[in-house]
Design an enzyme around this catalytic site. Structure first.
Site, PDB file in Angstrom:
ATOM      1  N   TRP A  88       1.218  15.922  -0.737  1.00  0.00           N
ATOM      2  CA  TRP A  88       1.491  15.124   0.460  1.00  0.00           C
ATOM      3  C   TRP A  88       3.005  15.133   0.701  1.00  0.00           C
ATOM      4  CZ3 TRP A  88       2.540   9.333   0.302  1.00  0.00           C
ATOM      5  CH2 TRP A  88       2.557   8.789   1.603  1.00  0.00           C
ATOM      6  N   ASP A 148      -1.681   8.971  -8.368  1.00  0.00           N
ATOM      7  CA  ASP A 148      -1.619   8.416  -7.015  1.00  0.00           C
ATOM      8  C   ASP A 148      -3.059   8.210  -6.547  1.00  0.00           C
ATOM      9  OD1 ASP A 148      -1.271   7.736  -4.416  1.00  0.00           O
ATOM     10  OD2 ASP A 148      -0.030   9.458  -3.862  1.00  0.00           O
ATOM     11  N   ALA A 201      -4.892   6.811  -3.655  1.00  0.00           N
ATOM     12  CA  ALA A 201      -4.777   6.310  -2.277  1.00  0.00           C
ATOM     13  C   ALA A 201      -6.116   6.337  -1.544  1.00  0.00           C
ATOM     14  CB  ALA A 201      -3.746   7.133  -1.500  1.00  0.00           C
ATOM     15  N   LYS A 250      -6.257   2.943   3.287  1.00  0.00           N
ATOM     16  CA  LYS A 250      -7.427   3.657   3.819  1.00  0.00           C
ATOM     17  C   LYS A 250      -8.729   2.929   3.477  1.00  0.00           C
ATOM     18  CE  LYS A 250      -4.113   6.558   4.196  1.00  0.00           C
ATOM     19  NZ  LYS A 250      -3.591   7.657   4.936  1.00  0.00           N
TER      20      LYS A 250
END
Ligand SMILES: Cc1ncc(COP(=O)(O)O)c(C=O)c1O
Length: 401
Positions: free
Chosen positions: A130, A211, A213, A246
């Site tokens: 990302w 991470d 997410a 999200k």
């Protein structure tokens, strides 16, 4: 003072959003920005969030400061969600958690912690990763290097090359790993690959920085957390940056957390004191509104159950659109080279076409994706899948001719 500052290029994703807004074509398709969209193209406020927010506002009696660690019941709820209620690392007092302003805030606080503890160490990030990982980690002064992860041209993980590279990393280095729903590729390690990777990290004394997410967007809330649980069980130290942008749709409320796993309770307390000082020095304390909503959803069983159903529906819609687009691409191109989209997970996949092709898709067909050909599958709808597939087929055929 400001004279030396030249105007910077706009952030590529924000630039793309602006171009999309300015495009007046009726058939335009936004596969760019990474937000969930429902079948009508909206990014909704979840019902569980509306309910929790109403209850929370009715009961709120103060807006006084919360402190650098944020809400304790939120932090405990996050630990339970990510590691489970009875994880050995939690019982041993090895885990300390702070609320942070989104996953980005958590990633940055974690980077500052690494810099405080091991300023000369390297953070290894996946190639590709990302885009915002680079400034979030690199701007803290840490040196970043890339390890091979995914071959967009062949739509395949580069697992052996990843292992080979990490086997040469220096002990004490950090390895940033997407816990699930890799952004931008949608390609994740399977459970045996995770076990192999974790053994390598243990043997090479590397510190994972996970991470997380998209918990719930891969296979489900529990299954997506398995790699994190394995890491916290098997390794002495780890950092975990969590985002609820999200999976709770709380994007603009900035809800995230940083979990730090240490090799013992005493060290965990010492590390925690540094984390608090770092947070205090950047933003002092995290915003409360979204975390108060999240904490209520984590702890109130009916709300939590409602959340799980809404999250399941989001995941199923994206997987349905993966299926639909793969089918339409097969019909439009006459071959199965885009079937990989079906088996990948999370919001994104890389179409695997060149930047000029991405540009032609935008200029000629009004289909917007980032230059690396990352598509947000939540931007695919029943009414536009065939259109997107036909446009891709047209451009690939033109390129081959
Ligand atoms: C891989 C990854 N990590 C972290 C984040 C952080 O998100 P936020 O700061 O909005 O919670 C995102 C958001 O797009 C992401 O894709």
């Amino acid at each position: 003072m400001f004279q030396p500052l030249q105007r910077l290029q706009p952030d590529s994703i924000l630039g793309l959003m602006a171009k999309f807004r300015a495009d007046s074509a009726a058939m335009k398709v936004d596969l760019g920005v990474g937000v969930y969209r429902d079948p009508d193209g909206h990014t909704p406020v979840l019902d569980c969030v509306r309910q929790a927010e109403r209850q929370m506002l009715a009961e709120q009696t103060t807006k006084a400061y919360v402190g650098a660690a944020g809400r304790e019941e939120f932090n405990q709820g996050v630990e339970e969600l990510v590691l489970g209620a009875t994880h050995a690392a939690r019982r041993a007092g090895r885990v300390r958690t702070v609320q942070a302003p989104g996953g980005c805030g958590a990633l940055r606080v974690g980077a500052e912690l690494i810099r405080a503890a091991a300023p000369d160490s390297v953070v290894h990030v996946s190639d590709p990763t990302w885009g915002n990982h680079l400034p979030l980690l690199g701007n803290s002064g840490l040196r970043l290097e890339r390890y091979p992860y995914y071959d967009a041209g062949h739509h395949a993980l580069r697992f052996e090359a990843m292992l080979e590279r990490l086997d040469r990393a220096a002990p004490g280095d950090t390895v940033l790993i997407h816990a699930c729903c890799h952004n931008p590729s949608g390609a994740d390690l399977d459970p045996p690959q995770w076990r192999t990777l974790v053994e390598l990290l243990a043997r090479r004394r590397l510190v994972p920085y996970l991470d997380l997410a998209y918990q719930g967007f891969g296979e489900g809330l529990e299954a997506d957390a398995e790699p994190v649980r394995l890491v916290a069980e098997r390794l002495p130290e780890a950092l975990i940056a969590v985002s609820f942008s999200k999976n709770l749709g709380l994007y603009r409320e900035r809800v995230g957390a940083l979990l730090v796993v240490s090799d013992g309770a005493e060290r965990a307390d010492a590390v925690h004191s540094h984390v608090l000082q770092i947070a205090r020095g950047i933003y002092s304390m995290p915003p409360d509104h979204g975390a108060a909503i999240a904490a209520r959803i984590f702890t109130d069983m009916p709300l939590r159950q409602a959340w799980k159903l809404e999250l399941d529906a989001m995941r199923m819609r994206i997987n349905g659109m993966r299926d639909l687009l793969a089918r339409e691409l097969r019909a439009a191109t006459g071959d199965d080279s885009f079937d990989f989209i079906r088996s990948q997970r999370g919001m994104f996949s890389l179409l695997g076409v060149s930047a000029p092709t991405v540009e032609r898709l935008r200029e000629r067909h009004h289909i917007y994706m980032t230059a690396d050909s990352r598509m947000n599958l939540a931007g695919i709808m029943q009414h536009n899948a065939a259109y997107v597939a036909a446009a891709v087929a047209t451009e690939l055929a033109a390129q081959a001719a």
